[in-house]
Design a protein around this motif. Structure first.
Motif, short mmCIF file in Angstrom:
data_model
loop_
_atom_site.label_atom_id
_atom_site.label_comp_id
_atom_site.label_asym_id
_atom_site.label_seq_id
_atom_site.Cartn_x
_atom_site.Cartn_y
_atom_site.Cartn_z
N ALA A 99 53.27 54.83 62.75
CA ALA A 99 54.26 55.88 63.04
C ALA A 99 55.53 55.37 62.24
O ALA A 99 55.83 54.10 62.03
N LEU A 100 56.52 56.14 62.13
CA LEU A 100 57.88 55.50 61.53
C LEU A 100 58.67 55.32 62.62
O LEU A 100 59.75 55.71 62.88
N VAL A 101 58.21 54.28 63.19
CA VAL A 101 58.90 53.71 64.53
C VAL A 101 58.70 52.19 64.19
O VAL A 101 57.67 51.65 64.53
N ALA A 102 59.81 51.39 63.54
CA ALA A 102 59.40 50.07 63.25
C ALA A 102 60.25 49.16 63.90
O ALA A 102 61.65 49.30 64.10
N ALA A 103 60.05 47.68 63.83
CA ALA A 103 60.66 46.48 64.54
C ALA A 103 61.61 46.14 63.39
O ALA A 103 62.24 45.17 63.54
N PHE A 104 61.46 46.55 62.18
CA PHE A 104 62.24 45.98 61.00
C PHE A 104 63.11 46.89 60.30
O PHE A 104 63.08 48.22 60.48
N ASP A 105 64.08 46.45 59.49
CA ASP A 105 64.98 47.36 58.88
C ASP A 105 65.68 46.56 57.71
O ASP A 105 65.73 45.51 57.69
N THR A 106 66.30 47.47 56.86
CA THR A 106 66.87 46.74 55.67
C THR A 106 68.11 47.24 55.55
O THR A 106 68.80 48.00 56.03
N SER A 107 68.99 46.29 54.75
CA SER A 107 70.29 46.32 54.43
C SER A 107 70.77 46.09 53.27
O SER A 107 70.12 44.97 52.87
N THR A 108 71.64 46.48 52.54
CA THR A 108 72.15 45.87 51.35
C THR A 108 73.61 45.49 51.57
O THR A 108 74.46 46.42 52.10
N VAL A 109 74.13 44.21 50.89
CA VAL A 109 75.46 43.99 51.12
C VAL A 109 75.85 43.62 49.60
O VAL A 109 75.27 42.99 48.78
N ARG A 110 77.14 44.33 49.36
CA ARG A 110 77.69 44.10 47.89
C ARG A 110 79.13 43.78 48.07
O ARG A 110 79.70 44.32 48.64
N MET A 111 79.40 42.79 47.21
CA MET A 111 81.01 42.51 47.16
C MET A 111 81.34 42.84 45.58
O MET A 111 80.76 42.42 44.63
N GLY A 112 82.32 43.45 45.57
CA GLY A 112 83.09 43.62 44.07
C GLY A 112 84.01 42.58 43.59
O GLY A 112 84.18 41.52 44.19
N PRO A 113 84.65 42.82 42.59
CA PRO A 113 85.45 41.78 41.75
C PRO A 113 86.66 41.59 42.68
O PRO A 113 87.25 40.63 42.62
N THR A 114 87.09 42.56 43.45
CA THR A 114 88.26 42.34 44.23
C THR A 114 87.93 41.62 45.56
O THR A 114 88.83 41.45 46.42
N GLY A 115 86.78 41.51 45.87
CA GLY A 115 86.23 41.05 47.22
C GLY A 115 86.00 41.97 48.19
O GLY A 115 85.73 41.53 49.41
N GLU A 116 86.14 43.23 48.15
CA GLU A 116 85.96 44.18 48.93
C GLU A 116 84.57 44.12 49.12
O GLU A 116 83.60 43.99 48.17
N VAL A 117 84.08 44.49 50.46
CA VAL A 117 82.40 44.36 50.77
C VAL A 117 81.88 45.72 51.18
O VAL A 117 82.72 46.55 52.12
N THR A 118 80.85 46.08 50.79
CA THR A 118 80.33 47.33 51.26
C THR A 118 78.88 47.11 51.60
O THR A 118 78.22 46.38 51.33
N VAL A 119 78.72 47.37 53.04
CA VAL A 119 77.18 47.17 53.64
C VAL A 119 76.69 48.57 53.95
O VAL A 119 76.99 49.69 54.34
N LEU A 120 75.29 48.77 53.19
CA LEU A 120 74.61 50.07 53.39
C LEU A 120 73.28 49.39 54.12
O LEU A 120 72.66 48.70 53.55
N THR A 121 72.93 50.39 55.09
CA THR A 121 72.11 50.01 56.02
C THR A 121 71.16 51.24 56.43
O THR A 121 71.71 52.12 56.64
N GLY A 122 70.02 50.82 56.89
CA GLY A 122 68.94 51.90 57.22
C GLY A 122 69.07 52.30 58.89
O GLY A 122 68.58 53.06 59.13
N VAL A 123 69.98 51.58 59.48
CA VAL A 123 70.04 51.94 60.96
C VAL A 123 71.60 52.89 60.92
O VAL A 123 72.08 52.92 60.09
N THR A 124 71.58 53.56 62.18
CA THR A 124 72.68 54.30 62.22
C THR A 124 73.57 54.08 63.86
O THR A 124 72.67 53.40 64.31
N SER A 125 74.39 54.57 63.60
CA SER A 125 75.24 54.48 65.10
C SER A 125 75.55 56.00 65.74
O SER A 125 76.31 56.63 65.14
N PRO A 126 74.91 56.03 66.83
CA PRO A 126 75.34 57.38 67.50
C PRO A 126 76.75 57.44 68.47
O PRO A 126 76.93 58.38 69.38
#
Length: 796
Positions: A473-500
């Motif tokens: 089933a699409l019910v799993a104990a693992f998940d994925t995130s991407t973290v990227r930092m740009g040239p100015t030091g700003e950081v973006t986190v893209l993640t497969g989890v959500t917040s209600p």
């Protein structure tokens, strides 16, 4: 409030009481929910629902509705058959030997519960759509209905699905059938039953969606109140036969969910069908009466318990009959499985056998809801322990202490196969009793009884298996995130989890800021967009910090390693000497050797061929975290371990009872919770208080009621009674930290905390207050009518 210990943290934001990073947007009304979205040319949809619990659809006449000046489209169940496949199951009981419940976006042939969708109308305005729906004439041939699960299992009961030949959706068992053998050597054997009532999570925001079909691009965009956008996209692909690449699911901010907004809601698929037909955006809001329909709990737990004079529980046998309502495609029936699997966890119980039955009736279907069936397991075991205390003359707290798994006995495998990672249950009990002033509370109880006042004190222990993983089933104990930092030091986190709305996204920012040494204000989190975020499983089972946070930490560590290499080259030091803290790359023993992290980031992109030829010149990483203790391969007894972390709590309730009216006053409620390492104490407190209030409110009076005719009587907040602020005392909190050995941060999760233990402690306290009257109550809610009925039964 008890002080929080945070392990393994010497600087940075982790472990600190930090407000939601976007809290101001909610407070000022700038936060955008699904209902706030508009698109050019948008139309509105309304759903006509069945007024009967069980009936054949003889005919549908939509001629008048179609002639309405605002109406663009009317769609009936029969008309959807060539347009959309059967709604896929999130967790199909047939896969475990049960029956497959066919689910359509609109009822085809017959309806099985009052409120089932029968037809849909699309119009210029919401009012026009509702008016059009009211003009549809449906002729029903009424069928016999059944609302009680035991009655539904009896021979000759009305069948919801004739091809099944039964109303049993699925049944199963955990543990070995050895109760009778063990009971022969026990000092005592008792039997009885405890019943939990049908309720609803009642989120602030009902479900809503906005579907938009782009005919030119042949692409669907669905904005929806959904916890798991990627799994929702998979459901849409299967139902609509549209490639995943041509579907984008976006989950805006959600005003509460609690499991009710998991993927697979057939209304979302329906709106996607409608937008393709009218070729304009279509928006739908759920009304409160419909939002209250999805059920939870509604179970009867019949037990036998064998124990000795010293209060030790030797063997426990429980049979649970679960009134699921009509079968559907949702995850709801899984609550019965999890409830059965969880019975007895936390206690050193070598002989525990649990059987369960999930029964179809003509109530609305269950929908997976916090705490996903674990409340029934807690309720029956805590009631048994209270009865053991009563039979042996021991204090209820001592009975629990003698049966707890000891701190040095972890990891511990329960008879169901669950592998408990860590715990100190006695420690949590001690903290609760100390905060309550248990000895003085008992003395006050005695003094009050002498004055004719009935005070009750109750204890409830909850163990919450969290971070679920279900094979197939699409019910799993693992998940994925991407973290990227740009040239100015700003950081973006893209993640497969959500917040209600829990603040878990703020916790993820704290974790990433800790690893990279940058201010939280430089980090943004992107969630809930299948086009942007890596594939993930969303929000359920207290997993957002455990999985999304952990995968983000791994990705951030990859970036931090590159920053150290480049900073070392710039400062003529080794990478091992570089620390990333307070926005700088610095060397401890040389205060002048420091650079802004933003300067180091810029150098990665602009000076890569000069400073660090051996690293890839980018600051981006995608990582997946999975806990190591999930076991999908059965052991020698055929058991699995489908949960990775095990947070727990001990609750204590004090109530005062008026025997003349059955009215209760909740005087105090104390809870000690252990969710492992605490990332943000403020968010943990919020989750714990919210969950505790939810459990107490459900225990005091929330109940979804049906009339004998099978029609819902709980259609709004005047008939579905939520507790008010004045009905509850201030929740008193204590905290204990037993880090998880299987997660990166030691966090265990807190999203499902509070409900089970508070409800069980409340029932325990009410029975304690009833004891001088010779009365008992063995069901929830402990509403005045139910309490008064128990007193009257005892008096007669």
């Amino acid at each position: 409030m008890g002080e929080l210990e945070v392990t393994g943290v010497d600087h940075g934001p982790v472990g600190r009481r930090i407000r939601k990073h976007d809290g101001d947007e909610f407070l000022t009304g700038r936060a955008q929910y699904t209902g706030d979205l508009t698109l050019p040319g948008m139309l509105h949809a309304a759903i006509l629902r069945s007024p009967h619990p069980h009936a054949r659809i003889a005919s549908i006449d939509a001629q008048t509705a179609r002639a309405h000046p605002e109406v663009h489209l009317v769609l009936t169940g029969e008309e959807t058959v060539p347009l959309v496949d059967e709604v896929p199951h999130g967790l199909d009981a047939a896969g475990l030997g049960g029956h497959h419940a066919e689910s359509r976006v609109l009822a085809v042939g017959k309806v099985m519960f009052a409120g089932e969708p029968v037809a849909a109308v699309v119009a210029d305005t919401a009012a026009g759509a509702m008016e059009g729906a009211s003009q549809i004439n449906v002729v029903y041939e009424l069928l016999p209905h059944v609302l009680d699960a035991d009655e539904a299992l009896r021979e000759g009961a009305p069948l919801l699905n004739e091809d099944w030949g039964t109303n049993l959706i699925i049944g199963g068992e955990f543990g070995i059938d050895d109760f009778d053998e063990v009971a022969t050597t026990a000092d005592h054997v008792i039997q009885g039953e405890v019943a939990s009532h049908r309720g609803n999570a009642a989120p602030m925001e009902p479900r809503a969606c906005l579907a938009d079909w782009d005919e030119r691009r042949r692409r669907l965009t669905l904005y929806a109140t959904v916890q798991s956008p990627h799994t929702e996209r998979a459901t849409l692909t299967a139902a609509l036969q549209i490639p995943e690449r041509d579907i984008q699911v976006i989950s805006p901010r959600i005003g509460g969910s609690f499991g009710l907004k998991m993927s697979g809601n057939r209304e979302h698929i329906l709106m996607s069908v409608l937008t393709r037909l009218v070729k304009r955006p279509v928006r739908w809001f759920e009304d409160r009466a419909s939002a209250l329909l999805p059920g939870t709990s509604d179970s009867v737990m019949r037990y036998r318990a064998a124990f000795d004079d010293d209060g030790r529980l030797r063997a426990l046998e429980v049979h649970i009959v679960n009134n699921h309502g009509a079968g559907n495609n949702g995850h709801g029936w899984g609550m019965a499985l999890v409830g059965a699997m969880t019975v007895g966890t936390g206690y050193a119980l070598d002989h525990c056998r649990v059987t369960y039955e999930v029964v179809a009736t003509n109530k609305a279907p269950w929908q997976g809801t916090k705490p996903f069936g674990k409340n029934t397991a807690t309720l029956v075991v805590e009631r048994v322990l209270d009865l053991i205390a009563e039979a042996t003359g021991l204090d209820p707290t001592e009975v629990r202490r003698r049966n707890f798994i000891k701190p040095d006995a972890f990891p511990h495998t329960h008879t169901s196969g669950l592998e408990l990672d860590s715990g100190n249950y006695e420690g949590a009990l001690d903290l609760t009793l100390k905060r309550l002033g248990y000895a003085e509370a008992r003395a006050e109880q005695t003094r009050a009884l002498e004055q004719g006042r009935h005070i009750g004190i109750g204890i409830g222990f909850e163990l919450m298996p969290e971070n679920a993983d279900v094979p197939g089933a699409l019910v799993a104990a693992f998940d994925t995130s991407t973290v990227r930092m740009g040239p100015t030091g700003e950081v973006t986190v893209l993640t497969g989890v959500t917040s209600p709305g829990t603040g878990s996204d703020t916790g993820i920012i704290q974790l990433v800021a800790q690893e990279l040494g940058v201010p939280m204000s430089q980090i943004s989190v992107v969630q809930g967009d299948t086009d942007t975020c890596p594939f993930g499983y969303g929000n359920f089972s207290s997993r957002s910090i455990v999985t999304g946070g952990s995968s983000a930490v791994l990705a951030a560590r990859d970036i931090a390693a590159k920053l150290r290499v480049v900073a070392a080259a710039m400062l003529h030091r080794t990478p091992e000497e570089i620390r990333l803290v307070d926005g700088t790359a610095t060397v401890d023993d040389t205060p002048d050797a420091a650079l802004p992290i933003a300067a180091v980031a810029d150098a990665v992109y602009s000076l890569a061929y000069i400073l660090a030829l051996d690293i890839e010149p980018n600051l981006e990483s995608t990582r997946t975290f999975r806990p190591k203790n999930i076991r999908q391969t059965p052991d020698e007894l055929g058991r699995f371990n489908t949960y990775s972390t095990y947070p727990f709590a001990v609750h204590a309730s004090v109530v005062e009872l008026d025997p003349e009216t059955g009215m209760l006053r909740l005087v105090r409620h104390v809870v000690t919770h252990d969710c492992g390492t605490v990332i943000n104490p403020l968010m943990v407190d919020g989750q714990l208080v919210g969950g505790t209030v939810m459990g107490l409110s459900a225990g005091l009076g929330e109940e979804f009621v049906y009339g004998g005719d099978g029609l819902p009587l709980s259609t709004g907040f005047k008939s579905y009674l939520l507790a008010r602020a004045a009905d509850l005392p201030r929740i008193e909190l204590e905290h204990q930290v037993t880090p998880s050995p299987v997660t990166i941060s030691g966090a265990k999760g807190v999203g499902e905390a509070g409900f089970s233990g508070s409800q069980s402690a409340l029932l325990s306290a009410v029975n304690d207050a009833l004891r001088p009257l010779g009365a008992r109550i063995e069901r929830t809610p402990v509403s005045p009518p139910n309490v008064l009925a128990a007193i009257m039964r005892a008096a007669s």
